[in-house]
Design an enzyme around this catalytic site. Structure first.
Site, PDB file in Angstrom:
ATOM      1  N   LYS A 259       1.647  -4.795  36.615  1.00  0.00           N
ATOM      2  CA  LYS A 259       1.579  -4.886  35.158  1.00  0.00           C
ATOM      3  C   LYS A 259       0.627  -6.006  34.754  1.00  0.00           C
ATOM      4  O   LYS A 259       0.930  -7.177  34.896  1.00  0.00           O
ATOM      5  CB  LYS A 259       2.952  -5.104  34.560  1.00  0.00           C
TER       6      LYS A 259
ATOM      7  N   THR B 157       4.701   7.014  29.764  1.00  0.00           N
ATOM      8  CA  THR B 157       4.668   5.788  30.548  1.00  0.00           C
ATOM      9  C   THR B 157       4.023   6.091  31.891  1.00  0.00           C
ATOM     10  O   THR B 157       4.077   7.227  32.368  1.00  0.00           O
ATOM     11  CB  THR B 157       6.096   5.218  30.724  1.00  0.00           C
TER      12      THR B 157
ATOM     13  N   GLU C 196      11.510   4.144  28.667  1.00  0.00           N
ATOM     14  CA  GLU C 196      12.649   5.056  28.782  1.00  0.00           C
ATOM     15  C   GLU C 196      13.881   4.548  28.031  1.00  0.00           C
ATOM     16  O   GLU C 196      14.860   5.274  27.892  1.00  0.00           O
ATOM     17  CB  GLU C 196      13.047   5.223  30.260  1.00  0.00           C
TER      18      GLU C 196
ATOM     19  N   TRP D  72      -0.004  -0.938  32.684  1.00  0.00           N
ATOM     20  CA  TRP D  72       0.243  -0.611  34.081  1.00  0.00           C
ATOM     21  C   TRP D  72      -1.021  -0.249  34.854  1.00  0.00           C
ATOM     22  O   TRP D  72      -1.883   0.443  34.355  1.00  0.00           O
ATOM     23  CB  TRP D  72       1.184   0.591  34.186  1.00  0.00           C
TER      24      TRP D  72
HETATM   25  P1  AMP Z   1       7.094  -0.160  29.983  1.00  0.00           P
HETATM   26  O1  AMP Z   1       7.786   1.126  30.130  1.00  0.00           O
HETATM   27  O2  AMP Z   1       5.601  -0.068  30.072  1.00  0.00           O
HETATM   28  O3  AMP Z   1       7.537  -0.886  28.773  1.00  0.00           O
HETATM   29  O4  AMP Z   1       7.496  -1.073  31.214  1.00  0.00           O
HETATM   30  C1  AMP Z   1       8.836  -1.367  31.536  1.00  0.00           C
HETATM   31  C2  AMP Z   1       8.882  -2.263  32.729  1.00  0.00           C
HETATM   32  O5  AMP Z   1       8.224  -3.496  32.434  1.00  0.00           O
HETATM   33  C3  AMP Z   1      10.263  -2.651  33.170  1.00  0.00           C
HETATM   34  O6  AMP Z   1      10.874  -1.660  33.975  1.00  0.00           O
HETATM   35  C4  AMP Z   1       9.986  -3.936  33.939  1.00  0.00           C
HETATM   36  O7  AMP Z   1       9.493  -3.666  35.232  1.00  0.00           O
HETATM   37  C5  AMP Z   1       8.865  -4.545  33.118  1.00  0.00           C
HETATM   38  N1  AMP Z   1       9.410  -5.484  32.112  1.00  0.00           N
HETATM   39  C6  AMP Z   1       9.655  -5.269  30.814  1.00  0.00           C
HETATM   40  N2  AMP Z   1      10.142  -6.373  30.207  1.00  0.00           N
HETATM   41  C7  AMP Z   1      10.222  -7.320  31.160  1.00  0.00           C
HETATM   42  C8  AMP Z   1      10.662  -8.676  31.179  1.00  0.00           C
HETATM   43  N3  AMP Z   1      11.091  -9.310  30.095  1.00  0.00           N
HETATM   44  N4  AMP Z   1      10.628  -9.315  32.361  1.00  0.00           N
HETATM   45  C9  AMP Z   1      10.201  -8.697  33.492  1.00  0.00           C
HETATM   46  N5  AMP Z   1       9.757  -7.441  33.533  1.00  0.00           N
HETATM   47  C10 AMP Z   1       9.761  -6.745  32.380  1.00  0.00           C
END
Ligand code: AMP
Length: 540
Positions: free
Chosen positions: A435, A180, A325, A440
């Site tokens: 995002k 990530t 994570e 990212w």
């Molecule tokens: P990733 O590890 O790339 O899946 O990103 C995880 C991060 O995406 C989380 O810590 C949040 O900041 C954001 N995220 C994931 N799902 C949501 C959601 N439903 N609403 C808002 N932010 C989200």
């Protein structure tokens, strides 16, 4: 009770015993391909034999650089069930980060889709641990390639025996890994154990979460390199859902056509994808999508406006939240049974909250004073998590791990409030990342790059809302006084174009006199965001 190992072998074997007649459909480069789980199992055995013949041993990393197809699904099971570790490579990473994670994970084999071979070739000189390349040759012709030694997936499977004795594996053994993005610098690895994936898959089948079942026709649009397509392929194979793998064409007409053709019932993906579908339907395009029981929207906030738009076409959306994570499922927004009397507007509002904690996990929300905040829907704090599918560290990163994993909990870096009913709402992000379309962008890396321009004194990059991509970068730039009339926004953009991926280029550059700072002299992104919202960011 018995000491029974919770491993992916159980998922595969249950599928083999019960669902041999059910189908997997894959939209490949050469067209739609369809086969049964019976054929799937046979090919998983063949693939396990191929991997063994390449001397892949317990714990070895087998990487994939591939779209969502039936072949990738075969790798999802053959690799971990023979004791190796499936490392799914994010094909949208910069070349530099891709090479970094291949070396960091010490991948021994890379299995690559035919059309992604050039991407791998471009970093071949920078990767040092890979012993074999396997091309997922869909067209029947192996592409001409400088990768060496290289094998055809189809030819290798054709020659391999179709029986394999899958070993019994310790449930704590690593089964898969994903990287990530970090706030700055190199990506961080998360390793998933068999046990974690098993329990997480069980959570996906829980009626109060996604409720995946045999009756579902599941189409994972979320890439298989993004937290294992949110674990959905594992759960789907276990419970015998029909699987529709959409391949590389993820444009709204292709997806709608596939939903209509295969009568898809559930589909996980990021809101940008669902926004595209809503816009297509609003433009008057006609598709029969009534089979859908849920578009599962996660990875970024689900705007209320999008729920409303899709509702006009009777398409239900289920809001989910998670992280790399956390394997990833943490929260799902389903109304409680006694909430039936809520007005439509109230239901939309509830749906845009990230939702309730799924059974099996624990959460707490820590306010600025280090204490847990009350659940009043107002006070905010950082969401902390623990549970059997939450990571306990980053792979080979003791330093970074110490910041995130504290006293047996994981700090998410997401700022939330919780209402009296327990529905969590993400209101901000403590981590300095943007995002865009589910992927990212590091604001810190962008800032460092812009700072490399001779005319720039300081710069701060924030995320601004965007209708299609949800977030896009905006850069506030302070120029040296002597350069103010001489350097244009275009100069900064041209400078960046040579240094960062195209989709990282900020949508807006604003020249300002100074960057607002906190009391400790750090850039206050909160104030910059507020100024942007109030239209107070003045061009110098
Ligand atoms: P990733 O590890 O790339 O899946 O990103 C995880 C991060 O995406 C989380 O810590 C949040 O900041 C954001 N995220 C994931 N799902 C949501 C959601 N439903 N609403 C808002 N932010 C989200």
């Amino acid at each position: 009770m018995m000491e029974y190992p919770l491993t992916l072998k159980n998922l595969l074997m249950r599928n083999r015993q019960l669902f041999g007649k059910k189908e997997v459909v894959s939209r490949n480069l050469t067209g739609d391909f369809r086969y049964t789980y019976r054929d799937f199992y046979q090919r998983v055995c063949k693939l396990a034999n191929v991997l063994t013949s390449l001397d892949i041993k317990k714990g070895d990393k087998v990487a994939t650089l591939a779209w969502n197809t039936h072949r990738h699904l075969e790798l999802y099971f053959a690799v971990p069930c023979c004791g190796a570790v499936l490392h799914t490579l994010n094909l949208r990473l910069s070349r530099e980060h891709l090479a970094y994670i291949i070396n960091h994970a010490e991948d021994k084999v890379i299995v690559v889709d035919e059309d992604l071979v050039p991407l791998l070739e471009s970093i071949r000189d920078q990767i040092s641990t890979v012993k074999h390349f396997i091309v997922l040759d869909d067209t029947g012709n192996m592409p001409y390639t400088g990768l060496e030694p290289v094998y055809s997936y189809e030819q290798s499977l054709a020659k391999a025996p179709d029986h394999y004795d899958f070993p019994d594996i310790d449930e704590w053994s690593p089964a898969a890994m994903c990287y990530t993005s970090a706030t700055t610098g190199n990506p961080k690895g998360v390793v998933y154990t068999h046990r974690g994936l098993f329990l997480h898959a069980m959570a996906l089948t829980n009626a109060d979460s996604m409720g995946l079942s045999e009756k579902d026709i599941l189409m994972p649009v979320v890439p298989m390199f993004h937290v294992n397509a949110w674990g959905t392929p594992f759960a789907a194979v276990w419970v015998g859902s029909t699987l529709i793998m959409p391949g590389k064409k993820l444009d709204p007409p292709s997806l709608c056509q596939l939903i209509e053709q295969e009568k898809v019932t559930a589909s996980p993906g990021v809101p940008t994808i669902w926004m595209g579908i809503a816009q297509l339907l609003e433009s008057g395009a006609q598709y029969q999508l009534s089979s859908l029981r849920a578009l599962v929207s996660g990875g970024a906030p689900l705007p209320e406006a999008l729920i409303r738009k899709l509702d006009k076409f009777n398409i239900p959306v289920m809001h989910a939240y998670g992280m790399t994570e956390t394997t990833p499922l943490v929260l799902v927004s389903n109304p409680k049974s006694y909430m039936n009397s809520l007005s439509v507007e109230e239901k939309y509002r509830l749906g845009s909250r990230q939702g309730l904690l799924v059974p099996g996990l624990e959460m707490k929300v820590i306010g600025e004073n280090g204490q847990e905040i009350p659940w009043d829907g107002k006070q905010i704090g950082e969401l902390w998590l623990r549970g059997p599918w939450i990571a306990k560290e980053y792979y080979k990163e003791p330093e970074t791990s110490r910041e995130t994993f504290v006293d047996g909990w994981m700090r998410t870096g997401d700022i939330v409030n919780v209402d009296e009913e327990g529905y969590v709402l993400i209101v901000d992000r403590a981590k300095d990342l943007i995002k865009s379309g589910g992927e990212w962008i590091s604001s810190v890396d962008l800032e460092n790059t812009i700072m490399g321009h001779d005319a720039v004194v300081e710069t701060a990059v924030i995320a601004i809302p965007h209708e299609k991509w949800q977030e896009r970068p905006l850069a506030c730039v302070v120029l040296k006084e002597s350069e103010i009339e001489k350097v244009s926004k275009q100069d900064i953009l041209d400078f960046l174009r040579e240094r960062v991926a195209k989709w990282w280029i900020p949508d807006e550059i604003i020249f300002v006199n100074q960057i607002p700072k906190t009391s400790t002299g750090k850039f206050s992104k909160r104030i910059i965001r507020e100024m942007y919202r109030n239209r107070e960011l003045q061009q110098q």
